[in-house]
Write a protein that holds these residues in place. Structure first.
Motif, PDB file in Angstrom:
ATOM      1  N   GLN A  29      17.523 -16.342  41.200  1.00 45.88           N
ATOM      2  CA  GLN A  29      17.581 -15.203  42.122  1.00 45.88           C
ATOM      3  C   GLN A  29      18.769 -14.349  41.700  1.00 45.88           C
ATOM      4  O   GLN A  29      19.915 -14.746  41.881  1.00 45.88           O
ATOM      5  CB  GLN A  29      17.726 -15.679  43.568  1.00 45.88           C
ATOM      6  N   SER A  78      21.282 -10.954  41.652  1.00 39.81           N
ATOM      7  CA  SER A  78      21.966 -10.180  42.681  1.00 39.81           C
ATOM      8  C   SER A  78      21.177  -8.922  43.022  1.00 39.81           C
ATOM      9  O   SER A  78      20.393  -8.407  42.235  1.00 39.81           O
ATOM     10  CB  SER A  78      23.355  -9.801  42.167  1.00 39.81           C
ATOM     11  N   SER A  79      21.415  -8.391  44.199  1.00 38.31           N
ATOM     12  CA  SER A  79      20.739  -7.168  44.630  1.00 38.31           C
ATOM     13  C   SER A  79      21.174  -5.964  43.802  1.00 38.31           C
ATOM     14  O   SER A  79      20.509  -4.932  43.825  1.00 38.31           O
ATOM     15  CB  SER A  79      21.003  -6.919  46.113  1.00 38.31           C
ATOM     16  N   LYS A 131      18.402  -4.937  41.333  1.00 31.55           N
ATOM     17  CA  LYS A 131      17.102  -4.483  41.830  1.00 31.55           C
ATOM     18  C   LYS A 131      16.736  -3.058  41.428  1.00 31.55           C
ATOM     19  O   LYS A 131      15.568  -2.724  41.378  1.00 31.55           O
ATOM     20  CB  LYS A 131      17.031  -4.615  43.347  1.00 31.55           C
ATOM     21  N   SER A 157      14.300  -9.008  40.940  1.00 32.23           N
ATOM     22  CA  SER A 157      15.406  -9.957  41.050  1.00 32.23           C
ATOM     23  C   SER A 157      14.993 -11.427  40.981  1.00 32.23           C
ATOM     24  O   SER A 157      15.856 -12.291  40.937  1.00 32.23           O
ATOM     25  CB  SER A 157      16.172  -9.711  42.344  1.00 32.23           C
TER      26      SER A 157
END
Length: 177
Positions: free
Chosen positions: A92, A94-95, A98, A103
């Motif tokens: 996962q 990091s934002s 995105k 992600s």
């Protein structure tokens, strides 16, 4: 003469096998962690589990220059003499990523073999599609083949501009450093 050669080969193979089994894998992992700290990459909150030929690592938090980059649910590190592999599952990111890429990465595998020592191979699959990449250490070149998903083609057009579409529908990125 033949018996001596066969005996030498048998002892050599036994030594290599014993080395692969009894190498302290967690010590090698901590040494690797210490070396990548020089590049401001920090791995934290992980748990280790040693197996016969591999090292299992769970719940890795990755940060780069004090910025959290992502979380890896599970990693499997195989340190064999002729073939080394890092296999990551459920990544996962990091934002922050995105805007450029999806992600979620389901699997990522990095392999290195002594039979082709100048090339690192990377294979991965996730929301972006499937990638097959090779990094040539001597030439310092990267070649990535991407089989994108429809979401990747529609939502991440800026990132897809870096790739060139081949005749068979595969997107290719090539760069020398």
């Amino acid at each position: 003469m033949v018996k001596r050669v066969l005996k030498f080969l048998a002892y050599t193979l036994f030594f290599i096998f014993a080395l692969m089994v009894f190498i302290p894998k967690s010590s090698v992992y901590y040494l690797l962690e210490e070396k990548i700290k020089n590049f401001d990459v920090v791995i934290s909150k992980e748990t280790l589990k040693e197996n016969i030929f591999s090292l299992g690592v769970k719940n890795l938090n990755l940060s780069f220059k004090d910025i959290e980059v992502g979380v890896v649910d599970e990693a499997d590190i195989e340190l064999l003499l002729f073939y080394n592999r890092l296999h990551f599952k459920k990544i996962q990111l990091s934002s922050l990523v995105k805007a450029y890429l999806p992600s979620k990465v389901e699997e990522l595998q990095i392999t290195y073999t002594i039979f082709n020592p100048l090339v690192l191979k990377v294979e991965g699959r996730g929301e972006f599609g499937e990638i097959d990449a090779a990094f040539d250490i001597l030439k310092r070149s990267l070649r990535v083949q991407l089989h994108p998903t429809n979401m990747m083609l529609k939502r991440y057009k800026k990132s897809m501009r870096m790739f060139k579409k081949s005749k068979d529908g595969v997107y290719i990125y090539a760069k020398s450093f």
